[in-house]
Structure formats: C-alpha cells, structure tokens
Design an enzyme around this catalytic site. Sequence first.
Site, PDB file in Angstrom:
ATOM      1  N   ALA A   6       0.843  -1.201   0.000  1.00 32.84           N
ATOM      2  CA  ALA A   6       0.000   0.000   0.000  1.00 32.84           C
ATOM      3  C   ALA A   6       0.873   1.243   0.000  1.00 32.84           C
ATOM      4  O   ALA A   6       2.090   1.171   0.187  1.00 32.84           O
ATOM      5  CB  ALA A   6      -0.951   0.045   1.180  1.00 32.84           C
ATOM      6  N   THR A   7       0.230   2.377  -0.199  1.00 32.68           N
ATOM      7  CA  THR A   7       0.916   3.664  -0.153  1.00 32.68           C
ATOM      8  C   THR A   7       0.031   4.661   0.587  1.00 32.68           C
ATOM      9  O   THR A   7      -1.147   4.781   0.287  1.00 32.68           O
ATOM     10  CB  THR A   7       1.186   4.210  -1.572  1.00 32.68           C
ATOM     11  OG1 THR A   7       1.937   3.244  -2.305  1.00 32.68           O
ATOM     12  CG2 THR A   7       1.962   5.508  -1.526  1.00 32.68           C
ATOM     13  N   ALA A   8       0.609   5.356   1.545  1.00 31.49           N
ATOM     14  CA  ALA A   8      -0.083   6.449   2.231  1.00 31.49           C
ATOM     15  C   ALA A   8       0.868   7.634   2.286  1.00 31.49           C
ATOM     16  O   ALA A   8       2.063   7.455   2.494  1.00 31.49           O
ATOM     17  CB  ALA A   8      -0.510   6.039   3.636  1.00 31.49           C
TER      18      ALA A   8
END
Length: 196
Positions: A6-8
């Site tokens: 994921a990417t945040a």
Amino acid sequence: MEELPATAVGIKVDDGIVLASERRLSYGGYVLSKQAKKVYKIGKFLMAGAGIYGDLQTLTRIMNVEIKYYEISTGKPISVHAAAKLLSVILYQYKIMPFISEILFGGVDDKGPQLYVLDPIGSLIEDNYAAVGSGARIAIGVLESEYNPKMNLDTAIQLVTKAVKASIERDVTSGDGIDVATLDRQGNYKNTFIPY
C-alpha cells in the site's frame, strides 16, 4: 524489513493537514479488495497507514477508545502530540508481536498543524511531509520536489493526489482510487474519494 503493501502520504501546511492513501488491498500477488479505506478520522485526528489491513483497523479502534478515555478522565481535549505519543506507546507495548503497519498521524491544535510518522514498534518522528508503504519511494520524490509549507489546502490536496497517483503507476500493490482527508485549522474535516 520487507516493504508493507500500500501507499499512504501526508503533508502539513500552514492551513492544516492532508493525508491520502489508495484503496487496493493485496496479499502476495492477489488483490483481495479494491475498496479498502486506509485513511481514518479518529476523534479530531487523522490517521493513514500501510501494512496489514486488520492491524490498521484494530489500531483505529484502540485509539478511539483511548482518546475518549483520556478526555473523560482529564476533562480536557488531548493534544496532537499527546495522541501521537499514546499511539507510539501502544505500538511499543506490542513490540514482541507487533502490529504490521507504518502509520501517518496528524491533527491540528493550539500549536497548529502537526504530522507524525510511526513504525511498527512505535518510533515517533514529526515531519512536514511523509510517505509510507511499498510505494513510498516514488511518492516521496513527488512530495520532495513540490512541497511548500505555505501552500493552501487545495494545492496540498493536489500534491498528495499526484504523489499517490505516481506510486499507483509504479507499485503493483497500490491502486483502485485515492482517499484524501483534510483537517483545517478550524477543525473542519473533509474526506474525498478520487477515482484512479
């Protein structure tokens, strides 16, 4: 440590805080869901993360309870730093069997907007902008090249969206749209979904 899927991303500007994440939930080479929200509002704070989705959900539930307990016990609102420190302590308590997550935590109080980055065992770092997860290396390049603390919230939203889009283009565990949450100096919260 292996990069967490994921990417945040998050940025702090003079007008407030912006956190964003994409919605793909993947394990190994399999996309489990395209609807996984990884940006949360916890009381008057924002949290986003990468890692095991169940761990992120559990941490939001724990933080909701702990923040309410603190505010009922003391009769006053908790500061952003104290809430981030509380999350850090919770993560550290589980260091033997850690929550597999990298977290961005932010909010606005009397000291203004604040953004913190936490690792699975509770390291707490304050920063102006940050990216976590498997797409972080791509996203941080976009943030670094265009970040300005004086930009307004609308420009900040455009920047975090651009950073997450760049990571979606290059990271197979990121994708399926972007959730963007903002919190301004007056405490106004806004959550937007951007299809991508």
